[in-house]
Write an enzyme that holds these catalytic residues in place. Structure first.
Site, short mmCIF file in Angstrom:
data_model
loop_
_atom_site.label_atom_id
_atom_site.label_comp_id
_atom_site.label_asym_id
_atom_site.label_seq_id
_atom_site.Cartn_x
_atom_site.Cartn_y
_atom_site.Cartn_z
N LYS A 1 27.39 72.17 116.55
CA LYS A 1 27.82 73.68 117.12
C LYS A 1 27.69 73.18 118.78
O LYS A 1 26.69 72.47 119.48
CB LYS A 1 26.72 74.72 116.74
N GLU B 1 12.59 82.69 120.91
CA GLU B 1 11.97 81.24 121.40
C GLU B 1 11.01 81.70 122.51
O GLU B 1 11.37 82.35 123.48
CB GLU B 1 13.08 80.49 121.99
N GLY C 1 27.71 58.74 118.91
CA GLY C 1 26.78 59.18 120.16
C GLY C 1 25.23 58.85 119.61
O GLY C 1 24.37 59.48 119.79
N ALA C 2 25.25 57.56 119.23
CA ALA C 2 23.56 57.26 118.62
C ALA C 2 22.80 57.00 119.54
O ALA C 2 21.60 57.27 119.23
CB ALA C 2 24.04 55.77 117.85
N HIS D 1 24.38 80.94 113.62
CA HIS D 1 23.08 81.37 112.99
C HIS D 1 22.96 82.59 112.51
O HIS D 1 22.76 83.07 111.44
CB HIS D 1 21.81 80.94 113.58
N ARG E 1 9.83 85.89 106.44
CA ARG E 1 9.24 85.13 107.83
C ARG E 1 9.31 83.65 107.74
O ARG E 1 8.86 82.93 106.65
CB ARG E 1 7.63 85.43 108.25
N HIS F 1 21.76 73.55 112.68
CA HIS F 1 20.45 73.08 112.18
C HIS F 1 19.52 74.26 111.52
O HIS F 1 18.75 74.12 110.89
CB HIS F 1 19.94 72.23 113.25
#
Length: 634
Positions: A305, A373, A168-169, A396, A522, A335
């Site tokens: 994921k 976010e 999937g480059a 995560h 944090r 990630h």
């Protein structure tokens, strides 16, 4: 200079005559200094005329002659057992670490080469002058098998090659994250010199097209900037493209042929990064398993994921992968787990005595895991249907809690850490709808933030988790994960119990919670470790304050923090899997979340709407208060 015969080494495979071992031949003798000279490695080499040597080493000469006569007699009968054992050693060395062997022709060529060298060496030793030259070589001459074994390692023991294929480059993830991370590792010296990078997709482009596509995304480290252009050119020259077409089996066979061109005859290792849509994952993985795995080293597969849509689809995915790969070959990557905050959790806990004794329900009142976010992060197309629970909470958030709350592993080995994480996740109580708040931001077409979302896809998740074990019984772990909020913030807040019978209660004001000791880890906006303590404000009065003792990383460490993909890719290369989900961890996480997911699928829970750029659903404040927790300031 004096010397005894006991210092002379002889081949260990030949037994010594009894007369040589007798005490009568252990006498010392003097010799002029010019009869000896220094050899390489500090060894002493005999030097002198044959007559003098014969006089001084009559017993040794007699022993050599007898053994040469014995060896000549054995050669007439056929090859010795010693040569057979060396042949077997050569064959063993042609087998790689994974148990696979080199080609039949290569193995025969190597064996024939070493065998002919051994035979040539033995013929030389049977010549008439061998009795003089053999003892004058070196006092510490090694035995024959050791000599030829070391020669084999020099000729054929080059560094293992590494091939990394990005499936999937031409996708956005590969261009923006994977290729830049690979170049950063190459630039910093973490990839071997004989590494080759391969891009694989269905587009009909060339090597140069791929190199041009990714060149603009490659950057050199700010703290290095040495030979940046040269290293970038070398990296791009090692990057190759293959058009896999629409038949993955045929495409993977072509990829395998191309990889072999860049691999030597020594050990060859391969990594496959599957940056593909979820619906194509099983077909791609099975095709490469059957057609693109190396037989001369290890193979590792990286999977992005989300890992399934629910417990059933995740189980089917796991079964398909496990039918083709061993568990140790599968690296399920998230990630967000590559952040320095996550890696530092185990260090903070197990390397500091000041924290480890406090790490239980006896001292800790609650734990908050926060990931918010802001407007700069938009939902991708795949987010529709998956939502924040499957995308962020499942991997995560639960992995963060597992690392934070697990028992001490017996070692830092990846499997030992994953064993403890799995036990912790199996101890987490299943979520109840009353302990969960779902939300969805009010997006607009103008902002292009809700373009791919339906009305039931949650963008906000707040919940109270409980761990049913002796260490954490009764301690709420509060989760807050949302998109489109007022600020980008990633942190863990650990609030401790109030001091029993606090003498300074009256001087702390009306809100006793403000005086609660707190440990804050944090990651964003500024990575730091903060400890909130109670302290007297300087002056004649007697007022207390709760300031934060801070370790601000940007002030303490003048280094550039690597991207999380760099960290995780390096872990894959090193075989460190403790930040990657194992199959049992995956299943345990689904068991925790399945009751809520079923409620959402049955439309029994509707997300609460909240303003884009706001603080999230109002219901989350009530949830925090219900469990006796002070809301962390945004």
């Amino acid at each position: 200079m004096s010397m005894s015969f006991s210092a002379v080494s002889v081949p260990s495979s030949v037994s010594r005559p009894s007369y040589l071992c007798s005490s009568a031949y252990q006498f010392s003798f003097g010799a002029p200094a010019n009869y000896f000279r220094s050899g390489s490695g500090g060894r002493v080499v005999l030097h002198g005329g044959p007559l003098h040597l014969c006089r001084k080493f009559c017993g040794l000469k007699q022993w050599i002659l007898e053994n040469l006569h014995h060896q000549q007699h054995q050669r007439k009968l056929g090859p010795t057992n010693e040569y057979k054992s060396i042949k077997n050693q050569v064959k063993d060395q042609s087998t790689d670490q994974s148990g696979s062997t080199l080609s039949h022709e290569d193995s025969n060529d190597q064996t024939s080469k070493i065998t002919s060298e051994l035979e040539e060496s033995s013929l030389l030793s049977s010549q008439p002058h061998a009795s003089v030259t053999v003892p004058t070589t070196s006092v510490e001459s090694p035995s024959m098998p050791q000599t030829h074994s070391s020669k084999f390692l020099v000729e054929h023991g080059e560094e293992p090659s590494l091939c990394i294929a990005v499936i999937g480059a031409t996708g956005e993830l590969a261009r923006r994250k994977i290729f830049p991370a690979l170049f950063a590792l190459y630039y910093s010296g973490f990839l071997p010199e004989n590494v080759s990078i391969f891009g694989y997709s269905r587009k009909n482009i060339t090597d140069e097209d791929l190199r041009s596509m990714i060149a603009s995304t490659l950057t050199c480290r700010v703290d290095h900037q040495e030979n940046c252009g040269d290293k970038m050119d070398v990296f791009l020259s090692r990057t190759h493209y293959i058009n896999g077409g629409y038949d993955n089996r045929e495409g993977m066979s072509k990829l395998n042929v191309l990889m072999k061109r860049f691999e030597g005859k020594s050990e060859a290792n391969r990594i496959f990064y599957l940056s593909v849509p979820q619906e194509a994952l099983i077909n791609v993985a099975c095709s490469l398993a059957d057609n693109a795995q190396t037989q001369k080293g290890w193979n590792r597969v990286i999977i992005e994921k989300p890992f399934g849509f629910d417990v059933l689809s995740s189980h089917r995915l796991t079964q398909s992968l496990r039918s083709k790969f061993e568990e140790k070959q599968i690296y399920r990557i998230d990630h967000l787990l590559g952040r320095n905050l996550i890696e530092n959790l185990t260090v903070l806990r197990f390397a500091n005595l000041v924290f480890e004794p406090l790490w239980s329900r006896t001292y800790i009142r609650n734990v908050q895991v926060i990931l918010s976010e802001d407007l700069g992060v938009q939902a991708g197309r795949y987010f529709d249907g998956y939502g924040i629970i499957r995308d962020i909470v499942h991997s995560h958030i639960l992995q963060t809690i597992a690392l934070l709350a697990m028992e001490t592993p017996i070692s830092l080995d990846g499997e030992d850490i994953r064993n403890e994480k799995a036990k912790l996740l199996r101890s987490v109580r299943k979520l109840e709808p009353s302990d969960v708040i779902l939300g969805q931001y009010k997006g607009s077409t103008r902002d292009k933030v809700d373009l791919f979302m339906n009305s039931l896809t949650p963008t906000y998740f707040a919940a109270a988790l409980y761990i049913d074990n002796a260490r954490w019984d009764g301690v709420p772990f509060l989760i807050k994960a949302g998109m489109g909020l007022i600020q980008h913030r990633v942190e863990i807040r650990i609030q401790f119990h109030r001091v029993p019978g606090n003498l300074y209660r009256e001087r702390m004001g009306h809100n006793i919670d403000l005086a609660t000791n707190e440990l804050i880890l944090r990651d964003t906006p500024d990575e730091a470790i903060l400890v909130r303590v109670n302290n007297k404000i300087p002056g004649l009065g007697f007022k207390l304050d709760s300031p934060e003792l801070n370790l601000l990383y940007k002030d303490k460490y003048n280094v550039e923090v690597p991207d999380s993909y760099e960290h995780l890719l390096l872990d894959v290369i090193d075989g460190d899997n403790h930040l990657f989900l194992r199959s049992d961890e995956l299943a345990a996480a689904w068991n925790i979340l399945t009751p809520i997911l079923n409620e959402i699928d049955n439309k029994n829970i509707a997300p609460e709407l909240y303003e884009l750029g706001g603080r999230g659903p109002v219901g989350a404040y009530y949830l925090w208060a219900k469990h006796g927790v002070r809301w962390a300031e945004d």
